[in-house]
Design a protein around this motif. Structure first.
Motif, PDB file in Angstrom:
ATOM      1  N   LYS A   1      47.783  -7.882 -75.702  1.00 21.34           N
ATOM      2  CA  LYS A   1      47.608  -6.425 -75.696  1.00 21.34           C
ATOM      3  C   LYS A   1      46.538  -6.068 -76.725  1.00 21.34           C
ATOM      4  CE  LYS A   1      51.546  -5.477 -78.722  1.00 21.34           C
ATOM      5  NZ  LYS A   1      52.825  -4.820 -78.846  1.00 21.34           N
ATOM      6  N   SER A   2      46.143  -4.809 -76.755  1.00 20.85           N
ATOM      7  CA  SER A   2      45.063  -4.406 -77.662  1.00 20.85           C
ATOM      8  C   SER A   2      45.597  -4.062 -79.050  1.00 20.85           C
ATOM      9  CB  SER A   2      44.348  -3.172 -77.112  1.00 20.85           C
ATOM     10  OG  SER A   2      43.734  -3.462 -75.886  1.00 20.85           O
ATOM     11  N   GLY A   3      44.721  -4.226 -80.053  1.00 26.20           N
ATOM     12  CA  GLY A   3      45.023  -3.751 -81.401  1.00 26.20           C
ATOM     13  C   GLY A   3      44.979  -2.224 -81.421  1.00 26.20           C
ATOM     14  N   ILE A   4      45.394  -1.631 -82.521  1.00 29.22           N
ATOM     15  CA  ILE A   4      45.595  -0.172 -82.552  1.00 29.22           C
ATOM     16  C   ILE A   4      44.266   0.598 -82.458  1.00 29.22           C
ATOM     17  CG2 ILE A   4      46.633   1.738 -83.838  1.00 29.22           C
ATOM     18  CD1 ILE A   4      48.613  -0.443 -82.768  1.00 29.22           C
ATOM     19  N   PHE A   5      43.238   0.149 -83.138  1.00 31.48           N
ATOM     20  CA  PHE A   5      41.936   0.839 -83.076  1.00 31.48           C
ATOM     21  C   PHE A   5      41.417   0.841 -81.641  1.00 31.48           C
ATOM     22  CE2 PHE A   5      37.194   0.591 -83.897  1.00 31.48           C
ATOM     23  CZ  PHE A   5      37.033   1.806 -84.552  1.00 31.48           C
ATOM     24  N   MET A   6      41.541  -0.281 -80.960  1.00 27.99           N
ATOM     25  CA  MET A   6      41.060  -0.354 -79.570  1.00 27.99           C
ATOM     26  C   MET A   6      41.957   0.436 -78.632  1.00 27.99           C
ATOM     27  SD  MET A   6      38.201  -1.796 -79.136  1.00 27.99           S
ATOM     28  CE  MET A   6      37.081  -2.341 -80.429  1.00 27.99           C
ATOM     29  N   GLN A   7      43.254   0.504 -78.937  1.00 27.94           N
ATOM     30  CA  GLN A   7      44.134   1.368 -78.122  1.00 27.94           C
ATOM     31  C   GLN A   7      43.670   2.821 -78.211  1.00 27.94           C
ATOM     32  OE1 GLN A   7      48.352   0.990 -78.929  1.00 27.94           O
ATOM     33  NE2 GLN A   7      48.280  -1.234 -78.879  1.00 27.94           N
ATOM     34  N   VAL A   8      43.358   3.249 -79.437  1.00 25.29           N
ATOM     35  CA  VAL A   8      42.913   4.637 -79.630  1.00 25.29           C
ATOM     36  C   VAL A   8      41.561   4.853 -78.962  1.00 25.29           C
ATOM     37  CG1 VAL A   8      42.243   6.368 -81.370  1.00 25.29           C
ATOM     38  CG2 VAL A   8      44.241   4.914 -81.761  1.00 25.29           C
TER      39      VAL A   8
END
Ligand code: SF4
Length: 186
Positions: free
Chosen positions: A146-153
């Motif tokens: 899954k994506s890290g938080i910065f990339m999720q945002v």
């Protein structure tokens, strides 16, 4: 026509990364980073550096974290604030497609923030002091798909701006080098 790629901050500036005690662990990633940079320059691709969400919040003496620790409203809000001017730039380049071609965005897999396909996860929290089984806690860190938080945002903001289908998001990851190299051939 100018080709443009957006990249995670440390693809250009490795000084922003968590300080490592054993650099050899990162040799494969560093070799791929250099290959990617050489190829981008040789192909005259213009490189736009995204901000580093961790350095701009915690500075150079931060610990290594896992994405679970950044999965909170405060970190997400920080990501959103520093990404806002990047989204504006992205929109402006996309709006002038006679002059510019945006190849996409390249993150860094494994990162709790910039991972795109993989991020590191664990149930980490609290003080180290007097804590038993610390090695076990550290060893429980796993790479999850899954994506890290910065990339999720970032992906949320692309969607909000109707850009999800227009901008490919991929990553630099030593076991899967083709992902970041092939995007430069678009
Ligand atoms: S948060 Fe992103 S830009 Fe910053 S060091 Fe980690 S991977 Fe690189």
């Amino acid at each position: 026509m100018k080709k443009i790629i957006f990249v995670s901050h440390c693809i250009l500036n490795t000084a922003s990364k968590v300080v490592l005690y054993n650099q050899t662990d990162m040799d494969a990633e560093e070799n791929l980073r250099k290959k990617f940079m050489h190829k981008a320059i040789d192909q005259e691709v213009q490189i736009i550096q995204l901000p580093c969400p961790e350095f701009t919040l915690y500075g150079p003496k931060r610990w290594g974290h896992v994405s679970n620790q950044f999965d909170n409203t405060f970190f997400r809000d920080h990501c959103r604030k520093i990404l806002a001017p990047c989204i504006q730039q992205l929109k402006e380049y996309l709006a002038n497609e006679d002059w510019f071609e945006v190849l996409g965005i390249v993150g860094v897999d494994g990162s709790p923030s910039c991972g795109v396909d993989y991020t590191c996860c664990a149930d980490w929290y609290g003080s180290f002091e007097c804590r038993e089984g610390l090695d076990k806690t550290f060893n429980e860190c796993t790479l999850e798909k899954k994506s890290g938080i910065f990339m999720q945002v970032l992906k949320e903001m692309l969607k909000e701006n109707g850009l999800s289908d227009k901008v490919k998001v991929t990553s630099l990851f030593a076991p899967e080098p083709e992902k970041c190299l092939e995007i430069l051939d678009k």
